[in-house]
Scaffold this active site. Structure first.
Site, short mmCIF file in Angstrom:
data_model
loop_
_atom_site.label_atom_id
_atom_site.label_comp_id
_atom_site.label_asym_id
_atom_site.label_seq_id
_atom_site.Cartn_x
_atom_site.Cartn_y
_atom_site.Cartn_z
N VAL A 18 46.25 60.83 -39.43
CA VAL A 18 45.47 60.76 -40.66
C VAL A 18 44.03 61.19 -40.40
CG1 VAL A 18 44.71 59.29 -42.57
CG2 VAL A 18 46.95 58.92 -41.53
N ASP A 19 43.47 60.76 -39.27
CA ASP A 19 42.12 61.19 -38.91
C ASP A 19 42.06 62.71 -38.74
OD1 ASP A 19 40.41 58.93 -38.84
OD2 ASP A 19 41.31 58.26 -36.97
N VAL A 20 43.05 63.27 -38.08
CA VAL A 20 43.06 64.72 -37.85
C VAL A 20 43.15 65.47 -39.17
CG1 VAL A 20 44.34 66.62 -36.80
CG2 VAL A 20 44.01 64.50 -35.53
N GLY B 80 39.88 65.25 -40.94
CA GLY B 80 38.91 66.15 -40.32
C GLY B 80 39.11 67.59 -40.75
#
Length: 370
Positions: free
Chosen positions: A165-167, A170
């Site tokens: 989810v972070d990737v 980003g």
């Protein structure tokens, strides 16, 4: 020009993963990224180990190359003044503080835009700018529905094996920044960008979230199976697992022929994808039996030649070796006089004919540039 974003200055107040991943991608494309960190401790990921590479966390190294590091105490007047000066001369600001934190310090969008009207200002939050909830990838995977569709069954909720989810967030941040810079090139106007982890995940659920909003179907965990395609899962062979990702009837006919069972493609239970999904259990049993007579690598060789998407279940080392055999150059070494030898990293996946990504500097030591 050596990089597409040469001359662009980014004030990076991002921490952990989503923000730093976005700014590293932009740094690889030529932007000057100045990473603002807490004195003494720096980005949280500096302490996230093992594994360690010398004194450095491999986690921190993975998303912070091509950056400069300045250590500024935003609670100290001198540090705050330096941070404001940086935002006043930057083209882009990226931050992922809790909503309202930088506003109180005179570093929020309104204050920065008043001093620097053409700023492109990107805020990354967990749940949107009006919510004070902290956002961590595991938390978002849970409340955002991803864990409910991942794992062997509905009773075993499972996270994805990386902070996906972070990737994804980003990547959304980087796209938004580039779009805003294009708008600024045309109009001279800066703007604010907001991305949040929950919305990014819901977008990235694609067919699964569409199943609910468009058709009222709440998806559930199916292990390695696909709700709409068969055969599209992991199968047993004589030695190790093999994935089949058969996406159309032509591919299935080729699979059946290679397995020595061409009649399967004419069987009314399996002749179309819709029929194969309806009779999944029958088909899986037949395929596991047929595939058990040879090894995963042998099937990979013969099926690939016939255009059937498949592959053995690799670990990360195997995957990197495969990319190397395919000529994708997945690994780069970055010289670093500050350490004993170069830093080895995964390459930027973007290929550009005129302004390719560059690897100018290794991830910085805390505060070494200011």
């Amino acid at each position: 020009m050596t990089g597409a974003l040469d001359g662009l200055v980014i004030a990076d107040f991002g921490r952990v993963l989503a923000g730093p991943y976005a700014t590293m991608l932009l740094a690889d494309l030529g932007a000057e990224v100045i990473k603002v960190e807490r004195p003494g401790t720096g980005d949280d990921t500096r302490s996230w180990g093992p594994p360690w590479v010398g004194e450095d966390s491999s986690y921190f190294l993975s998303v912070n190359r091509n950056k400069e590091s300045v250590a500024l105490d935003l609670a100290d007047p001198a540090g705050l003044a330096a941070a404001r000066e940086l935002t006043d001369r930057a083209d882009v600001v990226v931050e992922n503080f809790l909503p309202g934190t930088l506003d109180r310090l005179g570093l929020g969008y309104d204050a920065v835009a008043q001093r620097n009207p053409d700023i492109v200002y990107c805020s990354v939050t967990g749940f949107g700018g009006n919510n004070q909830l902290p956002g961590y990838d595991l938390l978002i995977q849970a409340v955002g529905g991803l864990m409910s569709i991942t794992g062997p069954d509905a009773d075993t909720p499972t996270k994805v094996g990386v902070a996906m989810v972070d990737v994804i967030t980003g990547l959304h941040a980087a796209v938004g920044i580039l779009a805003a810079l294009r708008h600024r090139d045309v109009t001279g106007q800066g703007q604010r960008i907001e991305v949040n982890l929950l919305s990014s995940l819901l977008s990235a659920l694609v067919n699964q979230s569409s199943a609910y909003v468009a058709a009222g179907v709440v998806p559930h965990a199916m292990g390695n199976r696909h709700p709409s395609i068969t055969p599209y899962e992991v199968f047993s062979t004589a030695d190790r697992p093999l994935v089949l990702a058969v996406g159309n009837d032509r591919q299935f006919a080729a699979l059946a022929d290679v397995l020595g069972q061409p009649d399967l493609a004419a069987d009314e239970r399996f002749s179309t994808n819709k029929a194969r999904v309806a009779h999944r259990e029958d088909l899986v049993g037949l395929l596991n039996e047929a595939l058990s007579h040879d090894t995963a690598d042998a099937w990979f060789t013969v099926l690939t030649k016939r255009g059937v998407p498949c592959g053995p279940l690799n670990d990360v080392a195997d995957a990197i070796a495969l990319a190397e055999r395919l000529g994708l150059a997945p690994v780069v070494e970055i010289d670093d006089p500050r350490r004993d030898g170069p830093i080895t990293q995964i390459a930027n996946p973007i290929r550009m004919s005129a302004t390719p990504p560059t690897y100018r500097t290794a991830p910085p030591r805390l505060g070494e540039d200011g």
